[in-house]
Design a protein around this motif. Structure first.
Motif, mmCIF file in Angstrom:
data_model
loop_
_atom_site.group_PDB
_atom_site.id
_atom_site.type_symbol
_atom_site.label_atom_id
_atom_site.label_comp_id
_atom_site.label_asym_id
_atom_site.label_seq_id
_atom_site.Cartn_x
_atom_site.Cartn_y
_atom_site.Cartn_z
ATOM 1 N N HIS A 61 -7.850 -15.087 -15.793
ATOM 2 C CA HIS A 61 -7.752 -13.641 -15.980
ATOM 3 C C HIS A 61 -8.608 -12.880 -14.978
ATOM 4 N N VAL A 62 -9.688 -13.499 -14.507
ATOM 5 C CA VAL A 62 -10.564 -12.827 -13.547
ATOM 6 C C VAL A 62 -9.802 -12.472 -12.278
ATOM 7 N N ILE A 63 -9.170 -13.463 -11.660
ATOM 8 C CA ILE A 63 -8.454 -13.186 -10.418
ATOM 9 C C ILE A 63 -7.234 -12.302 -10.684
ATOM 10 N N CYS A 64 -6.607 -12.469 -11.853
ATOM 11 C CA CYS A 64 -5.437 -11.639 -12.164
ATOM 12 C C CYS A 64 -5.815 -10.168 -12.258
ATOM 13 N N TRP A 65 -6.886 -9.863 -12.977
ATOM 14 C CA TRP A 65 -7.304 -8.467 -13.091
ATOM 15 C C TRP A 65 -7.799 -7.921 -11.760
ATOM 16 N N ALA A 66 -8.475 -8.759 -10.972
ATOM 17 C CA ALA A 66 -8.939 -8.316 -9.660
ATOM 18 C C ALA A 66 -7.762 -7.925 -8.773
ATOM 19 N N LEU A 67 -6.656 -8.644 -8.886
ATOM 20 C CA LEU A 67 -5.455 -8.340 -8.104
ATOM 21 C C LEU A 67 -4.744 -7.092 -8.637
ATOM 22 N N VAL A 68 -4.686 -6.982 -9.947
ATOM 23 C CA VAL A 68 -3.961 -5.858 -10.558
ATOM 24 C C VAL A 68 -4.654 -4.530 -10.267
ATOM 25 N N ILE A 69 -5.980 -4.486 -10.351
ATOM 26 C CA ILE A 69 -6.673 -3.209 -10.113
ATOM 27 C C ILE A 69 -6.591 -2.798 -8.640
ATOM 28 N N ALA A 70 -6.279 -3.761 -7.765
ATOM 29 C CA ALA A 70 -6.141 -3.439 -6.334
ATOM 30 C C ALA A 70 -4.732 -2.985 -5.984
ATOM 31 N N LEU A 71 -3.781 -3.156 -6.897
ATOM 32 C CA LEU A 71 -2.373 -2.901 -6.602
ATOM 33 C C LEU A 71 -2.066 -1.473 -6.142
ATOM 34 N N PRO A 72 -2.705 -0.439 -6.698
ATOM 35 C CA PRO A 72 -2.421 0.923 -6.201
ATOM 36 C C PRO A 72 -2.712 1.108 -4.713
ATOM 37 N N LEU A 73 -3.578 0.276 -4.141
ATOM 38 C CA LEU A 73 -3.854 0.332 -2.707
ATOM 39 C C LEU A 73 -3.022 -0.682 -1.925
ATOM 40 N N THR A 74 -2.940 -1.898 -2.434
ATOM 41 C CA THR A 74 -2.262 -2.954 -1.678
ATOM 42 C C THR A 74 -0.757 -2.728 -1.570
ATOM 43 N N LEU A 75 -0.129 -2.198 -2.617
ATOM 44 C CA LEU A 75 1.333 -2.035 -2.604
ATOM 45 C C LEU A 75 1.804 -1.052 -1.533
ATOM 46 N N PRO A 76 1.293 0.184 -1.507
ATOM 47 C CA PRO A 76 1.775 1.106 -0.461
ATOM 48 C C PRO A 76 1.410 0.663 0.955
ATOM 49 N N LEU A 77 0.241 0.069 1.130
ATOM 50 C CA LEU A 77 -0.164 -0.370 2.454
ATOM 51 C C LEU A 77 0.662 -1.560 2.934
ATOM 52 N N ALA A 78 0.999 -2.454 2.009
ATOM 53 C CA ALA A 78 1.856 -3.588 2.374
ATOM 54 C C ALA A 78 3.253 -3.105 2.732
ATOM 55 N N TRP A 79 3.760 -2.145 1.981
ATOM 56 C CA TRP A 79 5.082 -1.576 2.261
ATOM 57 C C TRP A 79 5.108 -0.917 3.641
ATOM 58 N N TRP A 80 4.028 -0.217 3.952
ATOM 59 C CA TRP A 80 3.953 0.514 5.212
ATOM 60 C C TRP A 80 3.854 -0.426 6.416
ATOM 61 N N THR A 81 3.214 -1.590 6.228
ATOM 62 C CA THR A 81 3.002 -2.520 7.348
ATOM 63 C C THR A 81 3.999 -3.676 7.356
ATOM 64 N N ALA A 82 5.007 -3.630 6.485
ATOM 65 C CA ALA A 82 5.975 -4.734 6.393
ATOM 66 C C ALA A 82 6.720 -4.912 7.712
ATOM 67 N N PRO A 83 7.018 -6.156 8.096
ATOM 68 C CA PRO A 83 7.730 -6.393 9.363
ATOM 69 C C PRO A 83 9.126 -5.788 9.334
ATOM 70 N N GLY A 84 9.512 -5.203 10.456
ATOM 71 C CA GLY A 84 10.814 -4.547 10.524
ATOM 72 C C GLY A 84 11.862 -5.371 11.242
ATOM 73 N N THR A 85 11.491 -6.577 11.675
ATOM 74 C CA THR A 85 12.438 -7.436 12.383
ATOM 75 C C THR A 85 12.533 -8.786 11.694
#
Length: 309
Positions: free
Chosen positions: A185-209
């Motif tokens: 649960h420790v790593i799961c919660w650490a990942l979940v609380i980061a999601l509001p930042l990681t999701l949009p940034l990952a979407w923005w930097t996703a490879p286009g080719t």
């Protein structure tokens, strides 16, 4: 002793999983001559995938919400192992070979033990500090020799050293939390609380080719195993066996990473790299033998007597 032994074995399982992180990251980001995914996308994208798996796991196990006093340690853990370590290593791995980076990882056991000792109010002996300093000097010396820039540290080596500091911080705080929460649960919660930042940034930097399947295979490994499953065993092992002691299992990680890099990436081991790896690991081995005393507690800390929920 039984719990300590189990902790050491779980720690080894976690380290074996983490040992593939650098070669697989190199597979995903490519080289300067043949770039593939950006390091930022690999770091944040893997956190998004692992966060999705974490949400499913938390729901399936009916995980309770973290207590109020757990949110700050979770944020520190997240900063170290969800943001800092993945970002620094993913960006660096395009510019250095996995075998080279594995030597830098040799300083991680002492760094983790050092942070763990400070966090748990322990007092390392002078010998411990000497070994820690010597290991760090060896790592920096190797990086300087390989940089090809005289006495200037290569930017990628500086990023890898920063990654080690972030990992040590995230490991020690995650281990502390694992004494009162389920390690998974420790790593799961650490990942979940980061999601509001990681999701949009990952979407923005996703490879286009279009990218080769090998790049996606490397990304899949670091997302599912390095960023998620490996921590199940690692944090549980640290909680059972103690951060200072179990962290030394990482002694084998540089060698495992090197061995994986040879068939996966076609890299080679030379005598200088192997010599520095052995020297760094030797300082860690000696350092762990040095006495570490526990200071009298003057403030409430997370008690190791609390059973994981």
């Amino acid at each position: 002793m039984k719990a300590e032994r189990k902790g050491l074995w779980l720690g080894f399982v976690g380290v074996a999983i983490f040992a593939l992180t650098l070669p697989m990251t190199r597979l995903a980001v490519g080289t300067p001559d043949a770039p593939l995914m950006s390091g930022v996308f690999v770091a944040l994208g893997r956190a998004v995938v692992a966060a999705g798996l974490s949400i499913l796991f938390l729901l399936a196990t009916r995980a309770p919400w973290p207590r109020r006093q757990d949110w700050l340690p979770l944020a520190i853990t997240s900063a170290g192992v969800v943001f800092g370590f993945p970002l620094f290593t993913s960006v660096a791995m395009r510019h250095v070979e996995a075998v080279h980076a594995s030597v830098i990882v040799g300083v991680l056991p002492l760094a983790t033990a050092l942070v763990g000792a400070l966090l748990h109010r322990q007092r390392p002996s002078r010998g411990f500090w000497i070994c820690a300093a010597l290991g760090s000097v060896l790592v920096v010396a190797y990086a300087l020799l390989r940089s090809g820039a005289g006495l200037r540290l290569h930017v990628a080596d500086a990023l890898l050293l920063a990654a080690m500091a972030c990992a040590a911080l995230g490991y020690a705080w995650g281990a502390r939390l694992s004494q009162r929460m389920r390690a998974e649960h420790v790593i799961c919660w650490a990942l979940v609380i980061a999601l509001p930042l990681t999701l949009p940034l990952a979407w923005w930097t996703a490879p286009g080719t279009a990218l080769p399947a090998s790049a996606w295979a490397g990304f899949a490994y670091v997302a599912v195993f390095s960023m998620w499953i490996g921590f199940f065993a690692w944090y549980r092992g640290l909680a059972l066996g103690g951060t200072v002691r179990v962290s030394q299992v990482q002694l084998v990680q540089p060698f495992l990473s090197m061995l994986f890099a040879v068939p996966l990436l076609g890299e080679r081991l030379d005598a200088l790299t192997l010599a520095f790896a052995v020297a760094v690991i030797a300082t860690v081995f000696v350092g762990k033998k040095m006495p570490v005393r526990t200071a009298p507690a003057t403030a409430p800390v997370l008690s190791p007597a609390v059973e994981p929920r």
